[in-house]
Scaffold this active site. Structure first.
Site, PDB file in Angstrom:
ATOM      1  N   THR A 103       0.818  13.677 -33.925  1.00 29.97           N
ATOM      2  CA  THR A 103       0.715  12.838 -32.721  1.00 29.97           C
ATOM      3  C   THR A 103      -0.097  11.561 -32.961  1.00 29.97           C
ATOM      4  O   THR A 103      -1.092  11.575 -33.678  1.00 29.97           O
ATOM      5  CB  THR A 103       0.066  13.664 -31.587  1.00 29.97           C
ATOM      6  OG1 THR A 103       0.906  14.789 -31.337  1.00 29.97           O
ATOM      7  CG2 THR A 103      -0.106  12.863 -30.318  1.00 29.97           C
ATOM      8  N   PRO A 142      -1.249   7.574 -30.820  1.00 37.81           N
ATOM      9  CA  PRO A 142      -1.344   6.973 -29.477  1.00 37.81           C
ATOM     10  C   PRO A 142       0.030   6.616 -28.908  1.00 37.81           C
ATOM     11  O   PRO A 142       0.277   6.784 -27.719  1.00 37.81           O
ATOM     12  CB  PRO A 142      -2.205   5.729 -29.708  1.00 37.81           C
ATOM     13  CG  PRO A 142      -3.053   6.078 -30.897  1.00 37.81           C
ATOM     14  CD  PRO A 142      -2.211   6.970 -31.761  1.00 37.81           C
ATOM     15  N   GLY A 173       3.963  10.605 -28.999  1.00 35.28           N
ATOM     16  CA  GLY A 173       3.624  11.935 -28.495  1.00 35.28           C
ATOM     17  C   GLY A 173       4.864  12.803 -28.555  1.00 35.28           C
ATOM     18  O   GLY A 173       5.211  13.351 -29.606  1.00 35.28           O
ATOM     19  N   SER A 174       5.590  12.874 -27.424  1.00 35.29           N
ATOM     20  CA  SER A 174       6.855  13.620 -27.420  1.00 35.29           C
ATOM     21  C   SER A 174       7.862  12.988 -28.376  1.00 35.29           C
ATOM     22  O   SER A 174       8.661  13.682 -29.003  1.00 35.29           O
ATOM     23  CB  SER A 174       7.451  13.644 -26.007  1.00 35.29           C
ATOM     24  OG  SER A 174       6.664  14.465 -25.173  1.00 35.29           O
ATOM     25  N   ILE A 224      -5.464  36.338  -6.387  1.00 31.27           N
ATOM     26  CA  ILE A 224      -5.850  37.745  -6.186  1.00 31.27           C
ATOM     27  C   ILE A 224      -7.378  37.875  -6.152  1.00 31.27           C
ATOM     28  O   ILE A 224      -7.939  38.606  -5.331  1.00 31.27           O
ATOM     29  CB  ILE A 224      -5.222  38.638  -7.288  1.00 31.27           C
ATOM     30  CG1 ILE A 224      -3.701  38.721  -7.072  1.00 31.27           C
ATOM     31  CG2 ILE A 224      -5.850  40.036  -7.288  1.00 31.27           C
ATOM     32  CD1 ILE A 224      -2.925  39.353  -8.211  1.00 31.27           C
ATOM     33  N   GLY A 268      -9.318  35.529  -5.224  1.00 28.96           N
ATOM     34  CA  GLY A 268      -9.801  34.751  -4.078  1.00 28.96           C
ATOM     35  C   GLY A 268     -10.965  33.860  -4.471  1.00 28.96           C
ATOM     36  O   GLY A 268     -10.956  33.251  -5.540  1.00 28.96           O
ATOM     37  N   GLY A 269     -12.013  33.850  -3.632  1.00 28.20           N
ATOM     38  CA  GLY A 269     -13.183  33.016  -3.916  1.00 28.20           C
ATOM     39  C   GLY A 269     -13.766  33.332  -5.284  1.00 28.20           C
ATOM     40  O   GLY A 269     -14.234  32.445  -6.011  1.00 28.20           O
ATOM     41  N   GLU A 276       2.320  21.397 -28.901  1.00 28.58           N
ATOM     42  CA  GLU A 276       3.470  21.857 -29.702  1.00 28.58           C
ATOM     43  C   GLU A 276       4.800  21.638 -28.957  1.00 28.58           C
ATOM     44  O   GLU A 276       5.752  22.384 -29.102  1.00 28.58           O
ATOM     45  CB  GLU A 276       3.277  23.293 -30.192  1.00 28.58           C
ATOM     46  CG  GLU A 276       2.036  23.379 -31.082  1.00 28.58           C
ATOM     47  CD  GLU A 276       1.950  24.557 -32.015  1.00 28.58           C
ATOM     48  OE1 GLU A 276       2.995  25.148 -32.308  1.00 28.58           O
ATOM     49  OE2 GLU A 276       0.833  24.862 -32.445  1.00 28.58           O
ATOM     50  N   SER A 281       6.969  21.214 -21.937  1.00 30.90           N
ATOM     51  CA  SER A 281       8.088  21.994 -21.368  1.00 30.90           C
ATOM     52  C   SER A 281       9.353  21.153 -21.320  1.00 30.90           C
ATOM     53  O   SER A 281      10.463  21.646 -21.545  1.00 30.90           O
ATOM     54  CB  SER A 281       7.739  22.475 -19.958  1.00 30.90           C
ATOM     55  OG  SER A 281       6.759  23.479 -20.033  1.00 30.90           O
TER      56      SER A 281
HETATM   57  N1  COS Z   1      14.544  21.823 -37.819  1.00 28.96           N
HETATM   58  C1  COS Z   1      15.034  21.078 -38.845  1.00 28.96           C
HETATM   59  N2  COS Z   1      15.465  19.799 -38.675  1.00 28.96           N
HETATM   60  C2  COS Z   1      15.385  19.283 -37.432  1.00 28.96           C
HETATM   61  C3  COS Z   1      14.883  20.007 -36.340  1.00 28.96           C
HETATM   62  C4  COS Z   1      14.453  21.338 -36.574  1.00 28.96           C
HETATM   63  N3  COS Z   1      13.961  22.082 -35.590  1.00 28.96           N
HETATM   64  N4  COS Z   1      14.935  19.227 -35.244  1.00 28.96           N
HETATM   65  C5  COS Z   1      15.461  18.051 -35.624  1.00 28.96           C
HETATM   66  N5  COS Z   1      15.717  18.080 -36.960  1.00 28.96           N
HETATM   67  C6  COS Z   1      16.327  17.024 -37.765  1.00 28.96           C
HETATM   68  C7  COS Z   1      17.707  16.674 -37.186  1.00 28.96           C
HETATM   69  O1  COS Z   1      18.714  17.510 -37.732  1.00 28.96           O
HETATM   70  C8  COS Z   1      17.859  15.241 -37.613  1.00 28.96           C
HETATM   71  O2  COS Z   1      18.228  15.197 -38.982  1.00 28.96           O
HETATM   72  P1  COS Z   1      19.464  14.271 -39.478  1.00 28.96           P
HETATM   73  O3  COS Z   1      19.047  12.871 -39.131  1.00 28.96           O
HETATM   74  O4  COS Z   1      19.505  14.538 -40.944  1.00 28.96           O
HETATM   75  O5  COS Z   1      20.654  14.743 -38.707  1.00 28.96           O
HETATM   76  C9  COS Z   1      16.448  14.682 -37.538  1.00 28.96           C
HETATM   77  O6  COS Z   1      15.566  15.823 -37.647  1.00 28.96           O
HETATM   78  C10 COS Z   1      16.188  13.941 -36.250  1.00 28.96           C
HETATM   79  O7  COS Z   1      16.401  14.835 -35.188  1.00 28.96           O
HETATM   80  P2  COS Z   1      16.684  14.352 -33.689  1.00 28.96           P
HETATM   81  O8  COS Z   1      17.728  13.294 -33.704  1.00 28.96           O
HETATM   82  O9  COS Z   1      16.895  15.550 -32.855  1.00 28.96           O
HETATM   83  O10 COS Z   1      15.295  13.638 -33.342  1.00 28.96           O
HETATM   84  P3  COS Z   1      14.767  13.040 -31.978  1.00 28.96           P
HETATM   85  O11 COS Z   1      14.001  11.822 -32.304  1.00 28.96           O
HETATM   86  O12 COS Z   1      15.852  12.947 -30.978  1.00 28.96           O
HETATM   87  O13 COS Z   1      13.628  14.086 -31.494  1.00 28.96           O
HETATM   88  C11 COS Z   1      12.651  15.987 -30.448  1.00 28.96           C
HETATM   89  C12 COS Z   1      13.790  15.391 -31.291  1.00 28.96           C
HETATM   90  C13 COS Z   1      12.430  15.277 -29.127  1.00 28.96           C
HETATM   91  C14 COS Z   1      13.076  17.404 -30.217  1.00 28.96           C
HETATM   92  C15 COS Z   1      11.334  15.945 -31.288  1.00 28.96           C
HETATM   93  O14 COS Z   1      10.865  14.640 -31.414  1.00 28.96           O
HETATM   94  C16 COS Z   1      10.233  16.821 -30.754  1.00 28.96           C
HETATM   95  O15 COS Z   1      10.225  18.050 -30.936  1.00 28.96           O
HETATM   96  N6  COS Z   1       9.222  16.216 -30.081  1.00 28.96           N
HETATM   97  C17 COS Z   1       8.050  16.918 -29.637  1.00 28.96           C
HETATM   98  C18 COS Z   1       7.027  16.875 -30.703  1.00 28.96           C
HETATM   99  C19 COS Z   1       5.928  17.840 -30.453  1.00 28.96           C
HETATM  100  O16 COS Z   1       6.122  19.024 -30.300  1.00 28.96           O
HETATM  101  N7  COS Z   1       4.705  17.302 -30.450  1.00 28.96           N
HETATM  102  C20 COS Z   1       3.567  18.088 -30.263  1.00 28.96           C
HETATM  103  C21 COS Z   1       2.541  17.618 -31.193  1.00 28.96           C
HETATM  104  S1  COS Z   1       2.168  18.719 -32.417  1.00 28.96           S
HETATM  105  S2  COS Z   1       0.794  19.869 -31.605  1.00 28.96           S
END
Ligand code: COS
Length: 382
Positions: free
Chosen positions: A125, A127, A130-131, A337, A339-340, A363, A366
């Site tokens: 992660t 700044p 994030g997602s 359950i 309460g206070g 990780e 949702s």
């Molecule tokens: N296992 C193996 N490969 C994966 C995979 C997985 N679970 N998920 C994606 N990939 C691969 C894809 O196959 C793709 O590869 P190719 O380009 O060779 O086809 C590549 O990675 C990109 O995948 P995708 O297009 O799905 O990427 P996105 O940018 O759309 O992102 C999400 C996917 C949103 C699912 C991802 O960014 C994510 O999980 N974000 C949350 C991150 C997170 O959990 N952060 C918490 C911080 S850590 S505590």
């Protein structure tokens, strides 16, 4: 490696006793002091908790995912901050190395990770990432036989204690998405690497998250994890596994809260009888029990699938989505359950209510789990 039934029961029994005899009595103290007693960390090392998932040849317990989840459920029966102490070594801090490391990298680091002498941390992660973790901006530029790292990682669990980071960087500036990301094993003591102050958090006091700042940090090229451009895959596979482990912890916390709720509902009298006799209380207890059972079934089924070598990206996301939302509902009902008494600090219920909130966020939120579940389901045709 799957344990035989007798060894599994011994391990579960040992962890259960450690949780009830050593950790539970210290829940309030650790939370108030926001620090983990060093003697407790030593006991965790002696029990082998830092090496639950590390292959036996490197000194770990080499648990199957099913056994690890059973242990994680037990560990969930106390404040989640305790598990965080070794959680990165078991999961996100070590598994990139276990899955993608070379023999040399594994031999160098895994024995120390298994014993707890090396604390690990997972730095994905940022700044602005994030997602959208494929948007990482931390740069790694090849210079001779080193890569030079520059950038900032944010909210990194155990960063202030870590000796070794798995860091996701951008090695190819011309590729803005996932394809330009590479992973590195970065030792804490390298010049130019600094750690920010622990953040003040809503819950899980005793576990810390900090910024990690890279200012021209020279990392030997041999510390790259996997190929150039493979870093996003490393991160996603680490998270697939981590999400399942977190789901098991959620189940454990829900079981703990349910036990506390039942004990309190039997003891607390209103209108001349224990509140457990009232059907509206019973309804909340029934909902907690049912949802906990569902989450546990999802977790264990997914763990067995993973042990059988199947891809569980979708199932792990579904388990994390359901289990983390579920424990939020259970914690909310627990406050109701009690309460206070649930709202004041004495019983620790409000602490759990705060502690579990992060499960729906870290990780993968949702909403990210929903994205993963939907994409995979649409791909599979149902
Ligand atoms: N296992 C193996 N490969 C994966 C995979 C997985 N679970 N998920 C994606 N990939 C691969 C894809 O196959 C793709 O590869 P190719 O380009 O060779 O086809 C590549 O990675 C990109 O995948 P995708 O297009 O799905 O990427 P996105 O940018 O759309 O992102 C999400 C996917 C949103 C699912 C991802 O960014 C994510 O999980 N974000 C949350 C991150 C997170 O959990 N952060 C918490 C911080 S850590 S505590």
């Amino acid at each position: 490696m799957a344990l035989d039934l007798e060894t599994r029961e011994q391990l579960i029994d040992t962890v259960r006793r450690f949780v009830s005899e050593r950790l539970r009595p210290l829940e309030a103290k650790v939370s108030e002091e926001d620090a983990m007693p060093p003697e407790l960390v030593s006991e965790m090392k002696e029990l082998g908790l830092f090496g639950l998932s590390i292959p036996a040849e490197y000194g770990g317990l080499d648990l199957s995912m099913e056994d690890e989840c059973l242990v994680a459920v037990e560990l969930g029966r106390t404040s989640p901050a305790f598990r965080s102490t070794f959680g990165t070594n078991v999961g996100i801090g070590s598994q990139g190395l276990v899955m993608f490391g070379t023999e040399e990298q594994k031999a160098k680091y895994l024995p120390g990770i298994a014993s707890g002498d090396i604390i690990t941390s997972f730095a994905l992660t940022e700044p602005e990432a994030g997602s959208d973790s494929a948007a990482v901006q931390t740069r790694a530029v090849l210079d001779g036989d080193h890569y030079v790292l520059n950038g900032t990682k944010r909210y990194i669990t155990n960063a202030n204690k870590a000796d070794l980071f798995t860091v996701m960087t951008r090695t190819d500036a011309s590729r803005p998405g996932a394809g330009g990301v590479s992973a590195f094993l970065v030792e804490r003591n390298l010049p130019g690497l600094s750690i920010g102050k622990p953040e003040k958090k809503m819950g899980q006091q005793g576990a810390h998250i900090c910024d990690v700042i890279f200012d021209n940090v020279r990392v030997p090229a041999e510390n790259r994890l996997g190929r150039e451009g493979e870093g996003f895959k490393v991160a996603m596979q680490v998270l697939d596994r981590g999400r399942l482990h977190i789901s098991a912890v959620c189940v454990g916390v829900a079981e703990r809260l349910l036990t506390d709720c039942v004990a309190y509902a039997n003891e607390r009298k209103q209108f001349g009888q224990p509140i457990a006799a009232f059907q509206l209380i019973q309804g909340m207890i029934a909902d907690c029990k049912t949802e906990t059972l569902v989450a546990k079934a999802m977790v264990m089924e997914t763990a067995r699938k993973r042990d059988a070598g199947e891809s569980v990206t979708m199932e792990a996301a579904a388990a994390k989505y359901f289990a983390s939302e579920m424990v939020g509902r259970v914690a909310d009902r627990a406050v109701q359950i009690f309460g206070g008494a649930g709202y004041v600090a004495d019983h620790g219920i409000e602490r759990f209510y705060r502690d579990v909130r992060i499960f729906r966020i870290y990780e993968g939120t949702s909403q990210i789990q929903q994205v993963v579940i939907a994409r995979e389901t649409l791909k599979r045709g149902g």
